[in-house]
Design a protein around this motif. Structure first.
Motif, PDB file in Angstrom:
ATOM      1  N   LEU A  44       0.867  -1.329   0.145  1.00 43.57           N
ATOM      2  CA  LEU A  44      -0.070  -0.057  -0.119  1.00 43.57           C
ATOM      3  C   LEU A  44       0.936   1.085  -0.041  1.00 43.57           C
ATOM      4  N   GLY A  45       1.869   1.337   0.618  1.00 40.94           N
ATOM      5  CA  GLY A  45       2.818   2.548   0.765  1.00 40.94           C
ATOM      6  C   GLY A  45       3.406   2.575  -0.655  1.00 40.94           C
ATOM      7  N   PHE A  46       3.968   1.526  -1.268  1.00 33.70           N
ATOM      8  CA  PHE A  46       4.326   1.709  -2.592  1.00 33.70           C
ATOM      9  C   PHE A  46       3.436   2.077  -3.698  1.00 33.70           C
ATOM     10  N   LEU A  47       2.160   1.796  -3.652  1.00 31.67           N
ATOM     11  CA  LEU A  47       1.101   2.364  -4.445  1.00 31.67           C
ATOM     12  C   LEU A  47       0.839   3.780  -4.327  1.00 31.67           C
ATOM     13  N   LEU A  48       1.017   4.040  -2.769  1.00 29.85           N
ATOM     14  CA  LEU A  48       0.542   5.572  -2.638  1.00 29.85           C
ATOM     15  C   LEU A  48       1.980   6.412  -3.116  1.00 29.85           C
ATOM     16  N   ALA A  49       3.105   5.931  -2.897  1.00 27.11           N
ATOM     17  CA  ALA A  49       4.059   6.559  -3.371  1.00 27.11           C
ATOM     18  C   ALA A  49       4.287   6.774  -4.645  1.00 27.11           C
ATOM     19  N   GLY A  50       3.443   5.990  -5.611  1.00 25.22           N
ATOM     20  CA  GLY A  50       3.438   6.267  -7.165  1.00 25.22           C
ATOM     21  C   GLY A  50       2.510   7.283  -7.714  1.00 25.22           C
ATOM     22  N   ILE A  51       1.759   7.675  -6.860  1.00 24.85           N
ATOM     23  CA  ILE A  51       0.609   8.808  -7.075  1.00 24.85           C
ATOM     24  C   ILE A  51       1.300  10.185  -7.500  1.00 24.85           C
ATOM     25  N   GLY A  52       0.957  10.593  -8.582  1.00 25.30           N
ATOM     26  CA  GLY A  52       1.457  11.907  -8.827  1.00 25.30           C
ATOM     27  C   GLY A  52       2.440  11.710 -10.136  1.00 25.30           C
ATOM     28  N   MET A  53       3.317  13.119 -10.356  1.00 28.34           N
ATOM     29  CA  MET A  53       4.249  12.960 -11.407  1.00 28.34           C
ATOM     30  C   MET A  53       5.539  12.022 -11.300  1.00 28.34           C
ATOM     31  N   ASP A  54       5.420  11.165 -12.377  1.00 24.49           N
ATOM     32  CA  ASP A  54       6.828  10.446 -12.661  1.00 24.49           C
ATOM     33  C   ASP A  54       8.131  11.092 -12.734  1.00 24.49           C
ATOM     34  N   THR A  55       8.952  11.065 -11.852  1.00 27.06           N
ATOM     35  CA  THR A  55      10.025  12.220 -11.640  1.00 27.06           C
ATOM     36  C   THR A  55      11.031  11.664 -12.964  1.00 27.06           C
TER      37      THR A  55
END
Length: 504
Positions: free
Chosen positions: A175-186
């Motif tokens: 779940l933490g990895f999923l949330l960390a992926g939200i937003g703009m891909d750096t």
């Protein structure tokens, strides 16, 4: 000698009126956080983290670390006087601390707890002081493969060495990895999982998540349990303090053993909980009178408090040196460092010497001041526990909401905080740990960036992770930790068979 020179530089950074004032404020806030039901070290640091946004990084980390030390001291007050563990690792303190309070020895128990906490923390700080310079020596050897290997080691250690069920740790990490992926891909600049809303373009803010996961969820749990606080009165006098301190040499072996156990387990995820119980059990096992434990023996307070606080302090070493937090609070401080633009890891000791050694100096001074602060003001802080929780809970919730809103001046963050509060409440009811989720949310995007840069540089060749001794050692150690439960099970299965064959 280099360590002493750098430490004196750290005291030079620390000994200014503004930083001393922030240190005192942090200690007082921390003790209040420690004695308030439903809070504790990680929750208090998460809730009060927004207060530091306008400060420079050194002042901010000094205040937050002192909040942590104060919360550790304050947790002993609830455990001994009210039989309510302030933290998970304070459970073992209640075994003998509360019976001592029932026998009218609350002052002795509190003095023993505060003193052993100080000793355990001091041993761990000495460990950090003398290991830190050696860490800086290989700082410049780290590139994208090495950084990913360290992140991978962190995640694997949580799975392989965690105290909770493996599948629950994996759920939390995922779940933490999923949330960390939200937003703009750096790396590519594309948007991911924003669902057409502009509110998620910035991604999930780490601080909003931890305030909800730790602060709001604890309030919900405490409201459900409807704690009725009935405690014992304690007033610590100089005579009692002197008496306990004069008895300390009798328990030097217990203090030393618990300090070693705490430092060893402090660098592993969730180590403080295991350290407190292991310290208590070892003291009981090696005692000449083990049946007296659990009935109000002062050694039963010395052992778990020393081990737990040594572990809690030692957890900051891997967080600063490698970016691997050894506890929930260390994970929150790790996120705080990133908010202030600092990158935890070996390079921190090279690029931000004043910051690192100012923090280490604050550990020494904060623990000394904290010890005398709690010894002299126990009745004041204990009185906080007699305030009805119905009056305290709304104030804490409003503080959480103000902190979440102040991060980006967005009402959306307040609603997100409440959502994370519900998630944290459900996770705690299901015994799913929050520390892996917090860790993955903080380090997930960094681990992804390091991995993708490594793959771009190597042309997709995974052998790059064993291309030199440093990265190869870290990756091999990570895989061993990941499969450690299987290795242990296989070893346990083969050992009886070998012993049986030998007997034949």
């Amino acid at each position: 000698m280099e360590a002493f020179d750098l430490l004196f530089q750290g005291f030079g950074v620390l000994l200014t009126p503004d930083k001393i004032s922030l240190m005192m404020l942090g200690l007082v806030l921390g003790v209040f956080v420690g004695v308030l039901p439903g809070l504790g070290g990680p929750n208090g640091v998460a809730i009060l983290l927004p207060l530091t946004f306008t400060m420079d990084p050194t002042s901010a980390i000094v205040m937050l670390s002192c909040i942590y030390w104060g919360a550790l001291f304050g947790g002993a007050i609830t455990s001994i006087l009210f039989n309510i563990p302030g933290e998970a690792w304070s459970v073992a303190t209640t075994f003998d601390g509360y019976p001592m309070a029932q026998q009218g020895k609350a002052a002795e128990a509190l003095t023993a707890a505060f003193t052993s906490s100080f000793i355990g923390s001091l041993v761990a700080i000495l460990l950090i002081t003398f290991l830190a310079p050696s860490i800086a020596s290989f700082a410049l050897k780290f590139g994208p493969p090495e950084f990913f290997a360290v992140y991978f080691l962190t995640f694997c250690s949580f799975v392989g060495l965690g105290r909770e069920s493996r599948h629950k740790i994996v759920i939390s990490l995922s779940l933490g990895f999923l949330l960390a992926g939200i937003g703009m891909d750096t790396v590519s600049g594309t948007l991911r999982m924003t669902f057409g809303t502009t509110e998620l373009l910035r991604g999930v803010n780490f601080l909003v998540a931890v305030i909800g996961l730790f602060g709001v969820s604890e309030i919900l749990l405490t409201m459900e349990e409807r704690l009725a606080l009935r405690g014992h009165v304690a007033k610590i006098s100089p005579k009692v303090v002197l008496k306990v301190w004069l008895d300390l040499p009798r328990y030097w072996l217990t203090l030393l053993r618990s300090s070693v156990v705490g430092c060893w387990l402090g660098v592993t995820p969730g180590g403080a909980i295991a350290a407190s119980f292991m310290g208590y059990n070892l003291a009981k096992r090696f005692s000449r009178n083990p049946e007296s434990f659990g009935k109000g023996r002062i050694e039963g307070v010395f052992a778990p408090e020393t081990a737990a606080h040594a572990a809690g302090t030692a957890a900051l070493l891997p967080m600063l040196a490698l970016g691997i937090p050894g506890s929930g609070t260390a994970a929150i401080l790790l996120g705080g460092l990133m908010v202030w633009g600092l990158n935890p890891g070996p390079l921190l000791f090279v690029e931000q010497k004043d910051f690192v050694w100012g923090l280490i100096a604050s550990m020494y001074l904060g623990n000394i001041i904290g010890l005398f602060l709690v010894l002299s003001t126990v009745p004041v802080f204990a009185a906080v526990l007699r305030v009805p929780f119905a009056a305290i809970a709304p104030m804490i919730l409003v503080s959480c909401a103000i902190g979440a809103f102040a991060i980006q001046n967005a009402m959306f963050d307040v609603w997100m905080m409440l959502g994370f509060g519900v998630v944290g409440y459900v996770f705690k009811k299901m015994d799913i740990p929050l520390a892996p989720l917090t860790l993955a949310l903080v380090l997930g995007s960094r681990a992804e960036d390091a991995f993708r840069l490594t793959m771009i540089g190597s042309g997709g060749d995974f052998r790059v992770f064993w291309s030199n001794g440093l990265v190869g050692t870290i990756m091999t150690l990570a895989l061993i930790m990941l499969f450690w439960p299987l290795i242990s099970a296989l070893k346990d299965r083969l050992m009886p068979r070998g012993a049986h064959l030998q007997a034949r």
